[in-house]
Design a protein around this motif. Structure first.
Motif, PDB file in Angstrom:
ATOM      1  N   VAL A1291      50.177 -25.376 155.068  1.00 23.97           N
ATOM      2  CA  VAL A1291      50.734 -24.090 155.485  1.00 23.97           C
ATOM      3  C   VAL A1291      50.022 -22.978 154.730  1.00 23.97           C
ATOM      4  O   VAL A1291      50.043 -22.931 153.493  1.00 23.97           O
ATOM      5  N   LEU A1292      49.398 -22.068 155.480  1.00 22.50           N
ATOM      6  CA  LEU A1292      48.705 -20.930 154.905  1.00 22.50           C
ATOM      7  C   LEU A1292      49.437 -19.665 155.338  1.00 22.50           C
ATOM      8  O   LEU A1292      49.739 -19.491 156.513  1.00 22.50           O
ATOM      9  N   MET A1293      49.716 -18.785 154.375  1.00 25.65           N
ATOM     10  CA  MET A1293      50.433 -17.551 154.682  1.00 25.65           C
ATOM     11  C   MET A1293      49.738 -16.384 154.015  1.00 25.65           C
ATOM     12  O   MET A1293      49.313 -16.467 152.861  1.00 25.65           O
ATOM     13  N   ALA A1294      49.649 -15.276 154.783  1.00 29.96           N
ATOM     14  CA  ALA A1294      49.111 -14.023 154.271  1.00 29.96           C
ATOM     15  C   ALA A1294      50.010 -12.885 154.732  1.00 29.96           C
ATOM     16  O   ALA A1294      50.770 -13.028 155.687  1.00 29.96           O
ATOM     17  N   THR A1295      49.923 -11.762 154.038  1.00 30.35           N
ATOM     18  CA  THR A1295      50.713 -10.588 154.416  1.00 30.35           C
ATOM     19  C   THR A1295      49.800  -9.385 154.569  1.00 30.35           C
ATOM     20  O   THR A1295      48.678  -9.355 154.046  1.00 30.35           O
ATOM     21  N   ARG A1296      50.336  -8.378 155.314  1.00 31.12           N
ATOM     22  CA  ARG A1296      49.607  -7.121 155.490  1.00 31.12           C
ATOM     23  C   ARG A1296      50.595  -5.973 155.356  1.00 31.12           C
ATOM     24  O   ARG A1296      51.727  -6.053 155.821  1.00 31.12           O
ATOM     25  N   GLY A1297      50.115  -4.894 154.719  1.00 27.60           N
ATOM     26  CA  GLY A1297      50.987  -3.740 154.503  1.00 27.60           C
ATOM     27  C   GLY A1297      52.054  -4.065 153.479  1.00 27.60           C
ATOM     28  O   GLY A1297      51.865  -4.859 152.561  1.00 27.60           O
ATOM     29  N   GLN A1298      53.233  -3.430 153.662  1.00 32.43           N
ATOM     30  CA  GLN A1298      54.392  -3.732 152.824  1.00 32.43           C
ATOM     31  C   GLN A1298      55.353  -4.559 153.661  1.00 32.43           C
ATOM     32  O   GLN A1298      56.156  -4.026 154.418  1.00 32.43           O
ATOM     33  N   PRO A1299      55.238  -5.909 153.572  1.00 31.51           N
ATOM     34  CA  PRO A1299      56.033  -6.751 154.474  1.00 31.51           C
ATOM     35  C   PRO A1299      57.525  -6.587 154.215  1.00 31.51           C
ATOM     36  O   PRO A1299      57.987  -6.631 153.074  1.00 31.51           O
ATOM     37  N   GLU A1300      58.261  -6.438 155.283  1.00 28.40           N
ATOM     38  CA  GLU A1300      59.702  -6.231 155.189  1.00 28.40           C
ATOM     39  C   GLU A1300      60.398  -7.568 154.967  1.00 28.40           C
ATOM     40  O   GLU A1300      60.068  -8.562 155.614  1.00 28.40           O
ATOM     41  N   GLY A1301      61.361  -7.572 154.051  1.00 28.86           N
ATOM     42  CA  GLY A1301      62.151  -8.781 153.809  1.00 28.86           C
ATOM     43  C   GLY A1301      61.453  -9.821 152.964  1.00 28.86           C
ATOM     44  O   GLY A1301      61.766 -11.013 153.043  1.00 28.86           O
ATOM     45  N   LEU A1302      60.528  -9.371 152.116  1.00 28.07           N
ATOM     46  CA  LEU A1302      59.748 -10.325 151.310  1.00 28.07           C
ATOM     47  C   LEU A1302      60.637 -11.145 150.388  1.00 28.07           C
ATOM     48  O   LEU A1302      60.420 -12.351 150.216  1.00 28.07           O
ATOM     49  N   VAL A1303      61.666 -10.523 149.805  1.00 29.16           N
ATOM     50  CA  VAL A1303      62.561 -11.242 148.896  1.00 29.16           C
ATOM     51  C   VAL A1303      63.242 -12.396 149.616  1.00 29.16           C
ATOM     52  O   VAL A1303      63.444 -13.478 149.057  1.00 29.16           O
ATOM     53  N   GLY A1304      63.562 -12.191 150.871  1.00 23.41           N
ATOM     54  CA  GLY A1304      64.248 -13.230 151.628  1.00 23.41           C
ATOM     55  C   GLY A1304      63.380 -14.409 151.997  1.00 23.41           C
ATOM     56  O   GLY A1304      63.895 -15.464 152.411  1.00 23.41           O
ATOM     57  N   VAL A1305      62.072 -14.261 151.846  1.00 21.00           N
ATOM     58  CA  VAL A1305      61.165 -15.372 152.180  1.00 21.00           C
ATOM     59  C   VAL A1305      61.214 -16.451 151.103  1.00 21.00           C
ATOM     60  O   VAL A1305      61.051 -17.647 151.376  1.00 21.00           O
ATOM     61  N   ALA A1306      61.457 -16.042 149.866  1.00 22.56           N
ATOM     62  CA  ALA A1306      61.298 -16.928 148.710  1.00 22.56           C
ATOM     63  C   ALA A1306      62.018 -18.264 148.841  1.00 22.56           C
ATOM     64  O   ALA A1306      61.429 -19.318 148.565  1.00 22.56           O
ATOM     65  N   PRO A1307      63.320 -18.317 149.232  1.00 28.30           N
ATOM     66  CA  PRO A1307      63.997 -19.628 149.267  1.00 28.30           C
ATOM     67  C   PRO A1307      63.350 -20.627 150.212  1.00 28.30           C
ATOM     68  O   PRO A1307      63.416 -21.841 149.977  1.00 28.30           O
TER      69      PRO A1307
END
Length: 1389
Positions: A1291-1307
């Protein structure tokens, strides 16, 4: 101890005796019988021992007289008595045998494969007799049951000693002795190949070199195990993984953040540290003087209330903290950190706390110590262990105390005793707590190798171990920029240990002027015609004797053929040995052929480690061995460093002082003195000079002198060379060049015997016959990185390097031919399907004897550097040629203001010839290459850049993959002999790109000393080329080799009187190529000019023809096909054509008939300087023109260019996935960066919308299965993270800009291999390498975050595919090339 010399029963695993030796029928000296025949399916129980009693007499059948009856009665009574005696003896023997069998079976099941299970052995417990010389005679078959001490142990013919063992491995036996001598027919066994020793067996070899009371044993000296002709030595420890590779990088200190340490006196108040729970990064360091400052107490309260939950906070009191410590501050400490002691904290009490914000009392570790009389009677110590989001363990410690009137406080954030090494192999079962390991350097300095002790690790998986302490240096555990730079990790411990007992310091004649420690260790020496020798999984420590020759840790001494060719049914081998902290080499193979050395570690030795001695050793196979930390020694000149070289003069002639650079400085981990040996999957991981050095003996040397009159090593084809790795060596990773001096020192040649000598050139031919076809020496799958000077230096031909990776070397690869005029005419060198990396992401560690530290690489960050901060790093170096560089890739060559870093460069300060037949084609230069080639500039490293080779630097860009101009030549910008008006100047390269046809004229002069040659092309007379010549100034002969454009005219001028003889040889001329040359001579000169053809191999001359004269230059130009000359007297120029009458074949620099030459013999009385330039021009000046028009610049991409492989690994049978992830933060966008993408195996998948981008790749096949983007973390993305990604996915993941809901991704990232949910508060970008499926995450799983100016940039990782750990099915019939080659090398197909 039995004293009988009579016959005895041999164990079932040893062949029965024949005659008076332990050999099979038909024994012939030099043809040794096998140790044992194959065992039966099931061993029969031992038969009862037959009693020696008189046979019963027959009873008479006729009547006897009374006397006869009395006699008969008496005889009958005697017979009964004898019968009872025999019966009693038989019963006793039966019970004795029964007791023996029961005693064996009570310890273990009787196994015919176990030498200590042989029922003919007698239990032996001789005790400690340090002054007794024990002799094991014929019939003495002993099972050593307990530790013992002897003066010496000699095992004679028919004697045997076997170490006892038991099932639970608790039978630990130590034998201490001055030496063990195994004579003809004697045997020593510890374990067997099919019954490995489970207990711990130790042989300690004791004694001092200066003990005059102990005489030397001839040929062996002292402190040894010696195996004589006919002797047997079988040592087989528990089978263990000998060495492996890291699969995850280990940073210095164990933490990527490098940890934190602080200690101070009188730091009054509460000292505070805030630590990131995900990375162990120190976020805040502050002191609050709560003793004097109410304001500081308020600030502390505000800080604690502002910290997010989960953050690590640690506090320590310095001096006192309570006078102004507010109630609300105490309450904040209680509520946020769970403290139980802060409320009642007293004046000058020592207090320390480590806790987690919001974790309550359960998360809090704290301690208080009472203060009395300026002392707290100990330290208040708080400590807690944590784990990063990637699973790296670390601890946070705080301490506070009063000691001797001083208040002391401090903090520690480190990974001491918590560092876990991830390894390629399953080692958990055989690497045990208490074992010693060594982790190799992955930097320029070999001294960054580190030893560790293993600790218990109940939470480790089968490929993990935990080490004591923490590392000082970075150790790479991944493939970087396509090159496998993973550190080797070797197990040093074995359960069979042979070691030399050492003194605390050097003494006597043990080279104490050079070494402070004792170097008189033990040694093992095997003599020829032994019966059987096999050693596996044995540890040799403190072995070798530096002050003595022929005293090595393990030495096969003149054993001849030791495989089937020598009559050994079971070929001789050493397997899985650990040879470390040695004092003279590791393993010496001396006049021995066919030995198999595999899985053996040689670590920290003096002198060459794996050593072939006399130059006649052949067919030996080195498979999967590791050598590291090879230090200089004293024995041979080639062992010595500069200090040792100039200090040791006992074997040079009179007062001669050796030259270190030409006679010494060659110590190598693998010293291969004959090319006909096999190297497969070995690692040379750190030597003072070279990793692997092939050296060539012109004749047999040492004890073998005279056995072979001529080795022909230079002509002998190379054995198998496959999948070897060389790194962290100072001089070179791989070195193929030079010979050794084979004569003693004399007035004519005062150098020492066996010093390095520049007298050999490797030129392999069939059957070592120069008249037979060449045999290309193939260097296949070489990995070479972090070698200070050269990744590889290879002289000779034909040589091919393929499928190889070079990275972070001073110079990646340099070929050299056979000199200025190679005798092996037609040879060449080739590099294909290879990768060159200038400066990789392996930035190294500043320390460990790395001398240079400065900016570099694509990111311009600080890194270790080779040679010097200004050293011009080059990937491929052209020296002379001809070479072919094709289908190869370059990356990471970025010049800096301090140094010129180029992909292709030239040998610095080069006096030798270069050929225009150096062909480059199908090359790929990645975007990280800032300088494709460089021809040098005056300055450091280049000096004036004006030697003959410097000026004639050139290569042929066959397809335009270097320059964009097809079929062009790239040369020095100031060399006008090769130019025309259409050439393209490349100022950044100091070069010029030209079309045309080019060749060399080899000019040899006689009869004039100290001559320089000036060559002018008639089209550029104001820009002559001045050549100094190759020979030293003052020599009566000189040689020059300018490169000329064909179909042009030139004039040649001298710096002194013209030479009386000039030979002009046509080099690399094709048929009908020509140049017109005018040579300057005095006007009174007369000439004799002739042409011939020289055969270089036989040095014969053919087709001799004289030149005639013509009356003018115009007439000469009209008759170019005739052998004519014209001497134009007013300008004093001798004009003639140099024309090739015959064609060339292949890579021959001469024609198919031989080397075409023109010889000019001049007679003159003049001594004037012959420089005719002023008279020649403008008379002969011409308008510049192009013979071959300049092609158009290609705008198309190069198809099929570069190496096919993306990864160059030491496990070429494993497939890898190249991944690149480029996230983009808002701040990066604001600064003009607009690229965000994920790349898989060269296929780029961009994304342009703000949010998240995920790519799933099948971990078995490497195919992209899904690619999905989300604008924000919402229910749809949540569901996708839960169920949308297939099992066994990368699984490869990247982000762009200021991704919304980043804290919720962690779990949700925990299911992809994260140890815990990361704290993503305030993070602005993210990159993830995760794995979906599997209870134990792969070691490459990683999460990286960025915020503020901490940009993630482009991240690249190489991930292994198809592993069983992923749940992938192994291929049914996967063939490993290394194993197939091993079978071929050993003849065991």
């Amino acid at each position: 101890m039995p004293t009988s010399d009579g016959p005895s029963r041999f164990p079932v695993f040893v062949a029965p005796p024949n005659g008076n030796h332990q050999r099979s029928p038909g024994y012939v000296p030099g043809r040794v019988a096998p140790v044992r025949s194959p065992p039966p399916a099931k061993a029969p129980p031992p038969p009862p021992i037959k009693p020696h009693c008189p046979p019963p007499e027959r009873q008479a059948t006729f009547s006897l007289s009374e006397e006869n009856q009395r006699r008969e009665l008496a005889q009958s009574l005697r017979q009964r008595k004898n019968t009872f005696i025999c019966f009693g003896v038989s019963i006793g023997a039966f019970f004795l045998t029964l007791i023996l069998v029961l005693s064996l079976t009570s310890r273990d099941v009787l196994d015919e494969n176990c030498p200590d299970h042989d029922p003919s052995l007698s239990g032996w417990n001789p005790g400690h007799q340090p002054e007794k010389a024990v002799i094991i005679k014929r019939g003495h078959l002993f099972r050593l049951e307990a530790s013992a001490t002897f003066h010496s142990l000699t095992i004679q013919s028919g004697g045997r000693v076997v170490f006892a063992d038991n099932a639970d491995g608790s039978k630990n036996i130590t034998l201490r002795t001055r030496h063990i001598l195994i004579e003809n027919g004697g045997a020593l066994h510890i374990g067997a190949p099919k019954c490995r020793y489970r207990s711990r067996a130790t042989i300690a070899l004791v004694g001092r070199s200066d003990n005059k009371a102990v005489p030397d044993v001839p040929g062996l000296g002292r402190k040894f195990i010696g195996v004589m002709s006919g002797g047997t030595l079988e040592l087989h420890g528990t089978e263990r993984v000998s060495w492996s590779l890291l699969t995850r990088s280990v940073p210095a200190s164990g933490l990527a953040t490098e940890g934190h340490a602080f200690q101070r006196n009188f730091s009054r108040g509460i000292n505070l540290r805030v630590v990131d729970q995900d990375t162990a990064y120190l976020l805040l360091s502050e002191r609050y003087d709560t003793h004097e400052s109410d304001n500081d107490s308020q600030r502390l309260t505000q800080l604690l209330r502002s910290l997010p939950a989960g953050r690590i906070v640690t506090l320590a009191v310095g001096d006192s903290a309570v006078k102004s410590l507010r109630h609300d501050t105490k309450k904040a400490i209680e509520e946020t950190l769970g403290s139980s002691f802060v409320r009642d904290l007293q004046y000058r009490q020592a207090w320390a706390l480590v806790s987690v914000v919001g974790g309550g009392n359960a998360s809090c570790s704290e301690d208080v110590r009472e203060h009395e009389n300026h002392d707290t009677g100990g330290r208040a110590l708080a400590r807690r262990n944590f784990s990063t989001v990637d699973g790296v363990g670390f601890s946070v410690t705080a301490f506070s105390e009063w000691k001797n009137g001083f208040p002391i406080s401090g903090f520690q954030v480190d990974a001491v005793d918590q560092v876990v090494l991830n390894l390629q192999d399953e080692v958990q079962q055989t690497w045990r707590p208490g074992d010693q390991i060594v982790v190799a350097s992955t930097d320029y300095s070999m001294h960054q190798a580190e030893e560790f002790t293993l600790l218990p690790c109940p939470h480790c998986n089968s490929r993990q171990v935990r080490i004591q302490g923490k590392p000082q240096y970075n150790h790479v555990g991944e493939i970087i920029d396509g090159v496998d730079m993973r550190a080797e990790v070797a197990l040093l411990s074995r359960n069979i240990l042979i070691y030399g007992e050492m003194e605390n310091s050097c003494y006597g004649n043990n080279m104490c002027q050079f070494y402070s420690h004792d170097t008189y260790g033990g040694h093992i020496k095997i003599f020829g015609n032994f019966s059987s020798v096999h050693l596996s999984h044995v540890e040799l420590k403190n072995m070798g004797q530096q002050g003595e020759k022929s005293r090595y840790p393990l030495h096969f001494h003149m054993c001849g053929d030791v495989d089937q060719r020598g009559g050994y049914r079971e070929p001789t081998y050493v397997d899985g040995l650990s040879i470390h902290h040695s004092f003279s080499r590791c393993l010496t193979i001396h006049a021995t052929n066919g030995l198999l050395v595999k899985n053996t570690v040689g670590y920290d030795t003096l002198g060459h480690c794996f050593f072939l001695e006399d130059g006649i050793e052949q067919r030996n196979t080195f498979y999967h061995n590791l050598g590291l930390l090879t230090r200089p020694g004293t024995l041979l000149p080639t062992d010595r460093n500069e200090t040792l070289c100039t200090s040791i003069k006992d074997k040079v002639y009179k007062g001669y002082t050796p030259s270190p650079s030409t006679e010494c400085k060659a110590v190598s981990t693998f010293w291969i003195a004959n090319p006909n040996n096999n190297l497969i999957s070995n690692a040379a991981a750190g030597s003072q000079d070279a990793g692997i050095w092939f050296v060539f003996h012109s004749s047999s040397t040492g004890d073998s002198h005279g056995l072979v009159p001529e080795t022909k090593a230079e002509l002998t084809p190379l054995g198998i060379f496959y999948n070897n790795r060389v790194h962290s060596n100072f001089k070179a990773g791989l070195f193929i060049d030079k010979g050794v001096k084979t004569t003693n020192a004399s007035a004519a040649d005062p150098r020492e015997y066996l010093c390095l000598d520049n007298n050999a050139r490797f030129r392999p031919h069939q059957n070592a016959d120069p008249n037979r076809p060449r045999v290309a020496a193939v260097i296949d799958t070489l990995i070479s990185f972090k070698n200070n000077d050269l990744g590889a230096w290879i002289r000779g031909g034909d040589i091919v390097i393929q499928n190889s990776g070079f990275a972070d070397n001073g110079v990646g690869l340099s070929f050299a031919s056979d000199g200025s005029y190679p005798k092996d005419e037609g040879s060449s060198q080739e590099v294909t399907q290879s990768l060159f990396v200038g400066e990789s992401r392996n930035r190294g560690t500043n320390g460990g004897q790395n001398k240079y530290w400065g900016p570099g690489g694509a990111d311009a960050k600080m890194r270790t550097l080779p040679r010097n901060r200004t050293f011009p790093i080059r990937g491929f170096q052209i020296y002379d040629g001809p070479v072919r560089l094709t289908q190869s890739t370059f990356r990471g060559f970025i010049p800096t203001p301090e140094r010129y870093t180029s992909a292709v460069g030239f040998n610095l300060k080069n006096t030798w010839q270069l050929t225009p037949r150096n062909n480059l084609s199908q090359l790929s230069f990645q975007s990280s290459v800032g300088l494709r080639t460089f021809f040098g500039r005056p300055g450091q490293w280049f000096d004036e850049n004006d030697l003959d080779g410097d000026k004639n630097s050139i290569f042929h860009d066959v397809d335009g993959s270097v320059t964009g101009y097809r079929d062009t030549y790239v040369g020095r910008a100031d060399n006008y002999l090769i130019q025309h008006p259409g050439c393209v100047n490349m100022s950044q390269w100091s070069g010029v790109i030209c079309s045309g046809r080019y060749a060399q004229v080899y000019i040899q002069t006689q009869g004039a000393s100290s001559l320089s040659l000036s060559i002018s092309r008639d089209e550029y007379p104001v820009a002559p080329l001045l050549l100094r010549g190759i020979n030293s100034q003052g020599a009566l002969s000189q040689q020059y080799q300018p490169i000329l454009m064909m179909s042009k005219s030139y004039t040649l001028h001298w710096s002194g009187p013209a030479p009386r003889e000039v030979v002009l040889s046509l080099i690399n001329f094709d048929k009908d190529d020509w140049v017109l040359v005018g040579l300057c001579y005095p006007s009174d000169t007369t000439f004799q000019i002739m042409a011939d053809i020289n055969d270089r191999q036989s040095n014969t001359f053919d087709d001799l023809k004289d030149y005639g004269t013509v009356s003018s230059l115009i007439e000469l130009e009209k008759r170019p096909m005739e052998r004519k000359y014209f001497f134009d007297q007013p300008p004093s120029l001798l004009w003639l054509y140099l024309r090739a009458w015959h064609g060339r074949e292949g890579h021959s620099y001469c024609s198919v008939k031989g080397c075409e030459r023109v010889k000019v013999m001049a007679t003159t009385s003049s001594k004037q300087t012959c420089n005719c330039s002023a008279k020649a021009y403008p008379k002969y000046s011409k308008t510049p023109s192009a013979v071959v028009p300049m092609p158009a610049l290609s705008t198309q991409s190069c198809k099929g260019c570069g190496a096919k492989q993306l990864v160059f690994s030491s496990e070429p049978w494993t497939s890898y996935l190249q991944t690149q992830v480029k996230s983009l933060s808002s701040k990066e966008e604001q600064r003009g960066d607009n690229s965000s993408f994920i790349t898989v195996n060269g296929v780029t998948m961009p994304f342009s919308q703000p949010g998240y981008f995920l790519v799933s790749v099948d971990a078995c096949s490497g195919k992209v299965t899904k690619k999905t983007s989300f604008g924000k973390m919402d229910a749809r993305m949540e569901q996708y993270l839960k169920t949308g990604i297939p099992k066994r996915s990368i699984v490869l993941m990247a982000t762009r800009g200021q991704p919304e809901g980043l804290v919720g991704v962690a779990p949700y990232l925990v299911s992809f291999g994260m140890t815990k949910a990361a704290d993503l508060h305030n993070k602005e970008s993210l990159t993830l390498w995760g794995f979906q499926g599997g209870s134990s995450p792969p070691p490459w799983v990683s999460l990286q975050t960025g915020q503020g100016d901490e940009f993630l940039g482009l991240q690249e990782r190489y991930l292994p595919l198809g592993l069983e750990a992923y749940g992938c099915t192994a291929p049914a019939a996967q063939k490993r090339k290394d194993l197939e080659l091993l079978k071929k090398a050993t003849g065991l197909q």
